[in-house]
Design a protein around this motif. Sequence first.
Motif, mmCIF file in Angstrom:
data_model
loop_
_atom_site.group_PDB
_atom_site.id
_atom_site.type_symbol
_atom_site.label_atom_id
_atom_site.label_comp_id
_atom_site.label_asym_id
_atom_site.label_seq_id
_atom_site.Cartn_x
_atom_site.Cartn_y
_atom_site.Cartn_z
ATOM 1 N N VAL A 170 0.833 -1.204 0.000
ATOM 2 C CA VAL A 170 0.000 0.000 0.000
ATOM 3 C C VAL A 170 0.869 1.256 0.000
ATOM 4 C CG1 VAL A 170 -1.665 1.332 1.367
ATOM 5 C CG2 VAL A 170 -1.973 -1.129 1.081
ATOM 6 N N GLY A 171 1.959 1.253 0.772
ATOM 7 C CA GLY A 171 2.830 2.421 0.850
ATOM 8 C C GLY A 171 3.431 2.798 -0.490
ATOM 9 N N LEU A 172 3.930 1.817 -1.233
ATOM 10 C CA LEU A 172 4.558 2.133 -2.521
ATOM 11 C C LEU A 172 3.522 2.605 -3.537
ATOM 12 C CD1 LEU A 172 7.262 2.186 -3.991
ATOM 13 C CD2 LEU A 172 6.769 -0.120 -4.829
ATOM 14 N N VAL A 173 2.358 1.972 -3.552
ATOM 15 C CA VAL A 173 1.297 2.398 -4.477
ATOM 16 C C VAL A 173 0.903 3.852 -4.210
ATOM 17 C CG1 VAL A 173 -1.117 2.033 -5.115
ATOM 18 C CG2 VAL A 173 0.411 0.074 -4.893
ATOM 19 N N LEU A 174 0.736 4.198 -2.943
ATOM 20 C CA LEU A 174 0.362 5.568 -2.606
ATOM 21 C C LEU A 174 1.470 6.560 -2.928
ATOM 22 C CD1 LEU A 174 -1.570 5.223 0.783
ATOM 23 C CD2 LEU A 174 -2.493 5.676 -1.483
ATOM 24 N N ALA A 175 2.733 6.138 -2.867
ATOM 25 C CA ALA A 175 3.840 7.038 -3.205
ATOM 26 C C ALA A 175 3.732 7.489 -4.660
ATOM 27 C CB ALA A 175 5.179 6.348 -2.956
ATOM 28 N N PHE A 176 3.451 6.559 -5.574
ATOM 29 C CA PHE A 176 3.265 6.938 -6.968
ATOM 30 C C PHE A 176 2.053 7.849 -7.132
ATOM 31 C CE2 PHE A 176 6.028 3.288 -7.799
ATOM 32 C CZ PHE A 176 6.805 3.779 -8.840
ATOM 33 N N ARG A 177 1.027 7.596 -6.355
ATOM 34 C CA ARG A 177 -0.168 8.427 -6.450
ATOM 35 C C ARG A 177 0.124 9.857 -6.007
ATOM 36 N NH1 ARG A 177 -5.862 7.897 -3.164
ATOM 37 N NH2 ARG A 177 -6.953 9.518 -4.306
ATOM 38 N N VAL A 178 0.947 10.014 -4.964
ATOM 39 C CA VAL A 178 1.308 11.346 -4.483
ATOM 40 C C VAL A 178 2.002 12.156 -5.576
ATOM 41 C CG1 VAL A 178 2.971 12.536 -2.989
ATOM 42 C CG2 VAL A 178 1.357 10.914 -2.012
ATOM 43 N N VAL A 179 2.923 11.523 -6.308
ATOM 44 C CA VAL A 179 3.596 12.226 -7.401
ATOM 45 C C VAL A 179 2.574 12.693 -8.430
ATOM 46 C CG1 VAL A 179 5.276 12.020 -9.271
ATOM 47 C CG2 VAL A 179 5.753 10.968 -7.051
ATOM 48 N N GLY A 180 1.595 11.838 -8.734
ATOM 49 C CA GLY A 180 0.554 12.235 -9.675
ATOM 50 C C GLY A 180 -0.271 13.398 -9.171
ATOM 51 N N VAL A 181 -0.586 13.408 -7.866
ATOM 52 C CA VAL A 181 -1.335 14.513 -7.273
ATOM 53 C C VAL A 181 -0.573 15.819 -7.420
ATOM 54 C CG1 VAL A 181 -2.143 15.469 -5.082
ATOM 55 C CG2 VAL A 181 -2.645 13.093 -5.656
ATOM 56 N N LEU A 182 0.721 15.808 -7.117
ATOM 57 C CA LEU A 182 1.533 17.016 -7.223
ATOM 58 C C LEU A 182 1.630 17.491 -8.665
ATOM 59 C CD1 LEU A 182 4.427 16.098 -4.747
ATOM 60 C CD2 LEU A 182 2.463 17.586 -4.325
ATOM 61 N N GLU A 183 1.753 16.572 -9.599
ATOM 62 C CA GLU A 183 1.844 16.955 -11.009
ATOM 63 C C GLU A 183 0.541 17.589 -11.482
ATOM 64 O OE1 GLU A 183 3.541 15.091 -15.158
ATOM 65 O OE2 GLU A 183 2.664 13.728 -13.678
ATOM 66 N N ARG A 184 -0.597 17.053 -11.077
ATOM 67 C CA ARG A 184 -1.883 17.634 -11.482
ATOM 68 C C ARG A 184 -2.060 19.025 -10.899
ATOM 69 N NH1 ARG A 184 -3.430 12.244 -10.716
ATOM 70 N NH2 ARG A 184 -4.279 12.629 -8.626
ATOM 71 N N ARG A 185 -1.612 19.216 -9.674
ATOM 72 C CA ARG A 185 -1.690 20.557 -9.085
ATOM 73 C C ARG A 185 -0.863 21.551 -9.887
ATOM 74 N NH1 ARG A 185 -0.801 19.104 -2.695
ATOM 75 N NH2 ARG A 185 -2.874 18.202 -2.306
ATOM 76 N N GLU A 186 0.313 21.093 -10.314
ATOM 77 C CA GLU A 186 1.194 21.959 -11.097
ATOM 78 C C GLU A 186 0.546 22.331 -12.426
ATOM 79 O OE1 GLU A 186 4.955 23.842 -12.185
ATOM 80 O OE2 GLU A 186 3.936 23.326 -10.333
ATOM 81 N N VAL A 187 -0.072 21.362 -13.081
ATOM 82 C CA VAL A 187 -0.694 21.624 -14.381
ATOM 83 C C VAL A 187 -1.886 22.558 -14.238
ATOM 84 C CG1 VAL A 187 -1.966 20.549 -16.278
ATOM 85 C CG2 VAL A 187 0.100 19.466 -15.403
ATOM 86 N N VAL A 188 -2.679 22.355 -13.174
ATOM 87 C CA VAL A 188 -3.874 23.184 -12.975
ATOM 88 C C VAL A 188 -3.499 24.639 -12.712
ATOM 89 C CG1 VAL A 188 -5.777 23.627 -11.377
ATOM 90 C CG2 VAL A 188 -5.368 21.320 -12.216
ATOM 91 N N THR A 189 -2.499 24.869 -11.891
ATOM 92 C CA THR A 189 -2.146 26.234 -11.501
ATOM 93 C C THR A 189 -1.168 26.898 -12.461
ATOM 94 O OG1 THR A 189 -0.375 25.386 -10.100
ATOM 95 C CG2 THR A 189 -2.516 25.742 -9.076
ATOM 96 N N ASN A 190 -0.466 26.082 -13.283
ATOM 97 C CA ASN A 190 0.511 26.634 -14.211
ATOM 98 C C ASN A 190 0.490 25.797 -15.488
ATOM 99 O OD1 ASN A 190 2.591 27.979 -15.428
ATOM 100 N ND2 ASN A 190 4.190 27.269 -14.022
ATOM 101 N N PRO A 191 -0.552 25.983 -16.338
ATOM 102 C CA PRO A 191 -0.722 25.126 -17.516
ATOM 103 C C PRO A 191 0.459 25.129 -18.461
ATOM 104 C CG PRO A 191 -2.663 26.497 -17.131
ATOM 105 C CD PRO A 191 -1.586 26.997 -16.227
ATOM 106 N N ASP A 192 1.241 26.201 -18.462
ATOM 107 C CA ASP A 192 2.382 26.293 -19.381
ATOM 108 C C ASP A 192 3.657 25.741 -18.782
ATOM 109 O OD1 ASP A 192 0.762 27.565 -21.271
ATOM 110 O OD2 ASP A 192 1.110 29.524 -20.317
ATOM 111 N N ALA A 193 3.574 25.158 -17.571
ATOM 112 C CA ALA A 193 4.795 24.677 -16.905
ATOM 113 C C ALA A 193 5.419 23.542 -17.690
ATOM 114 C CB ALA A 193 4.461 24.196 -15.488
#
Length: 486
Positions: A435-458
């Motif tokens: 469960v820990g490793l699966v959630l670690a990959f999910r966290v990276v995805g969460v951070l990337e989506r936040r970056e895209v939403v707030t800075n689409p040209d990033a």
Amino acid sequence: MGEAPRSAGAPPAHFVTGSTLRHVVVMGATGSLGLMAIFVVDLLSLLYIARLGDPVLTAAVGFATIVQIFAVSINIGMMIAVGALVSRALGRGDVGEARRLAASSLVLAVAASALVTALLLPLLGPFLTLIGASPETVPAARTFLWIALPSSLLMALGMGFSGVLRAVGDARRAMNVTLAGAAVTALLDPLLIFGLHLGVEGAAVTIVIARLAFAWVGYSGAVRVHRMVARPSLPAVVADAGPILRVALPTVLTNLAPPVASAFLAHVMAGFGTATVAGNAVVDRMVPVAFGGLFALSGAVGPILGQNWGAGCFDRMRATLRDAALVTGLYIAAVWLALLLGRGPLTALFGLSGAGADLLGFFCLAGGAIWFFNGLLFLGNASFNNLGFPLTASALNWGRATLGTMPTAWLGARLAGPEGAMAGMGIGSALFGVVGLVLAFRVVGVLERREVVTNPDADTEPPSEGQGRAPSQPTGTPLQDATSDP
């Protein structure tokens, strides 16, 4: 605590370019060498005590180690906070913030260690009894701890400096911090225990001197060489306390879970007699020697993830997790084979017999499977602690220490004795590791989506050598998002 930087520019963020596998291997290998040196001489210290021929003393040092782990866990949590904050600031290219945070973190780490030591010392007797120490074991364990426990303050400094060195990518000097303590221990332990006939007291005095060396070498690297620790000031410590503690407190909470699980397991083992307690004490010392590379690997992954998050390199963050999981599997395979081949000689070396010998033999047979999943959980926790989700690490670690350890170890002990207790703990580790490793990959995805939403040209591709950029913070700062659920 330090002088001005040598230049106005920030040290390069080494981990945002080049092979992620190479960064994982280099940082993990150097960290392993330093940690393994500490753990090997720690095991030798127990071996020397065992050679005194009194199982009560061996058990006493084992119980004292469990108590010390609580203090060490506080220091580890603060070290992780130092590495997370400093590496993130360096990834953004802000050396001034990195130096200030390093200084404030070190002050808070020493203060926390002093508080824990002051709370533990008056309660040693009841606490040792609670975790299963017998009346004849308590006096020796308490004597050991009254000497060794106050030196946790020195360890807090040394580990903090080591966290700074890892944040800047200086794997060699971070390794030297722990090697210094190991060298001192290797030299002084036999001299004090046997040469001066100090026994348990000699082992405790050695720990104090080793931690002094630990702190001095860390200071030399972080302050005198890299000048990455500013002169601490009360206003800066007060201002930085909030951001630091938002990472450190959940991380400390995370690191307190394993000693709670160890204390529960020791309590269970105590019900099977002194021989089992002695065998469990040997296993406790062998675990970091055999699997210390996993601790080092999780510590290595944190700064790599932190710098790449600061630079917005999300693909490299995922690659780092994949590479670290691969290295974990290969490492476990090698260590497990060594344990299988060496279980007989190890039992003879420590003079174990009966139930103690059976327990050590079972550990050699099953330890690899148990610790593979623990290693996956370590990687997940390193990700959560360095990427703004420390409460997730706390939840998983405490879940493993309670639901994944207590009922399964208790039931295993009732069904199959000490070996069943150890196997029960392993079953819980398997679930929480995956469960820990699966959630670690999910966290990276969460951070990337936040970056895209707030800075689409990033641009999330790796920046040019030595350059980084600050990712957008949709809700203020990553630390303010630390309580979010991934």
